[in-house]
Motif scaffolding. Sequence first.
Motif, PDB file in Angstrom:
ATOM      1  N   THR A 137      17.491   8.908  -3.409  1.00 14.80           N
ATOM      2  CA  THR A 137      16.996   8.407  -2.128  1.00 14.80           C
ATOM      3  C   THR A 137      18.117   7.710  -1.363  1.00 14.80           C
ATOM      4  O   THR A 137      19.158   7.351  -1.929  1.00 14.80           O
ATOM      5  CB  THR A 137      15.855   7.404  -2.334  1.00 14.80           C
TER       6      THR A 137
ATOM      7  N   GLY B 189      12.812   2.356  11.448  1.00 11.67           N
ATOM      8  CA  GLY B 189      11.875   2.507  10.333  1.00 11.67           C
ATOM      9  C   GLY B 189      12.617   2.538   9.021  1.00 11.67           C
ATOM     10  O   GLY B 189      12.633   3.542   8.318  1.00 11.67           O
TER      11      GLY B 189
ATOM     12  N   LEU C  34      10.936   3.882   5.781  1.00 10.39           N
ATOM     13  CA  LEU C  34      10.873   5.339   5.655  1.00 10.39           C
ATOM     14  C   LEU C  34      12.233   5.908   5.289  1.00 10.39           C
ATOM     15  O   LEU C  34      12.341   6.810   4.467  1.00 10.39           O
ATOM     16  CB  LEU C  34      10.367   5.964   6.958  1.00 10.39           C
TER      17      LEU C  34
ATOM     18  N   ARG D  26      13.196   5.853   1.623  1.00 14.91           N
ATOM     19  CA  ARG D  26      12.519   6.812   0.741  1.00 14.91           C
ATOM     20  C   ARG D  26      12.989   8.250   0.944  1.00 14.91           C
ATOM     21  O   ARG D  26      12.690   9.117   0.127  1.00 14.91           O
ATOM     22  CB  ARG D  26      11.009   6.718   0.938  1.00 14.91           C
ATOM     23  N   GLU D  27      13.697   8.513   2.031  1.00 14.01           N
ATOM     24  CA  GLU D  27      14.182   9.874   2.274  1.00 14.01           C
ATOM     25  C   GLU D  27      15.268  10.235   1.262  1.00 14.01           C
ATOM     26  O   GLU D  27      15.983   9.376   0.764  1.00 14.01           O
ATOM     27  CB  GLU D  27      14.753   9.993   3.685  1.00 14.01           C
TER      28      GLU D  27
END
Length: 132
Positions: free
Chosen positions: A24, A68, A71, A74-75
């Motif tokens: 991640t 964000g 988010l 977590r990518e």
Amino acid sequence: MTTALEKELISRVRSAPVIAASGTCREALWVMFQHPESKCIVVCNPENEPLGLLMSERFFLIATGRLGIGLFYRETVVNYMNRLPLIADISTPLESLRNDAMNRLEMYRNDCVVVSRSGKFVGVLYVSDLLR
């Protein structure tokens, strides 16, 4: 047996941290902070074959410019890596490698060069290593 060409290139190769393609962005940032001396992180598959490259400075700028951030954390790193870095086998003549590096698109010209042996990750070269 190591050839003279390989010895010349080996003497310039630097170590670099590696992250799995499934890693991640949070993990990549953690790796960056654990290795502040490294200009890049190499993205490899489970067989230690290089798949891509994250230049630390560029990646950090992306990370800090995100609204964000949750988010983003977590990518996977695959979304942000250079999918076509210059990857050279350790047997590549230095002059040829230098020419390939300098003929990249301008935005990638200062990116690390990933060095492999039989397709497996060995280390990286900075552009300055090629020019000295």
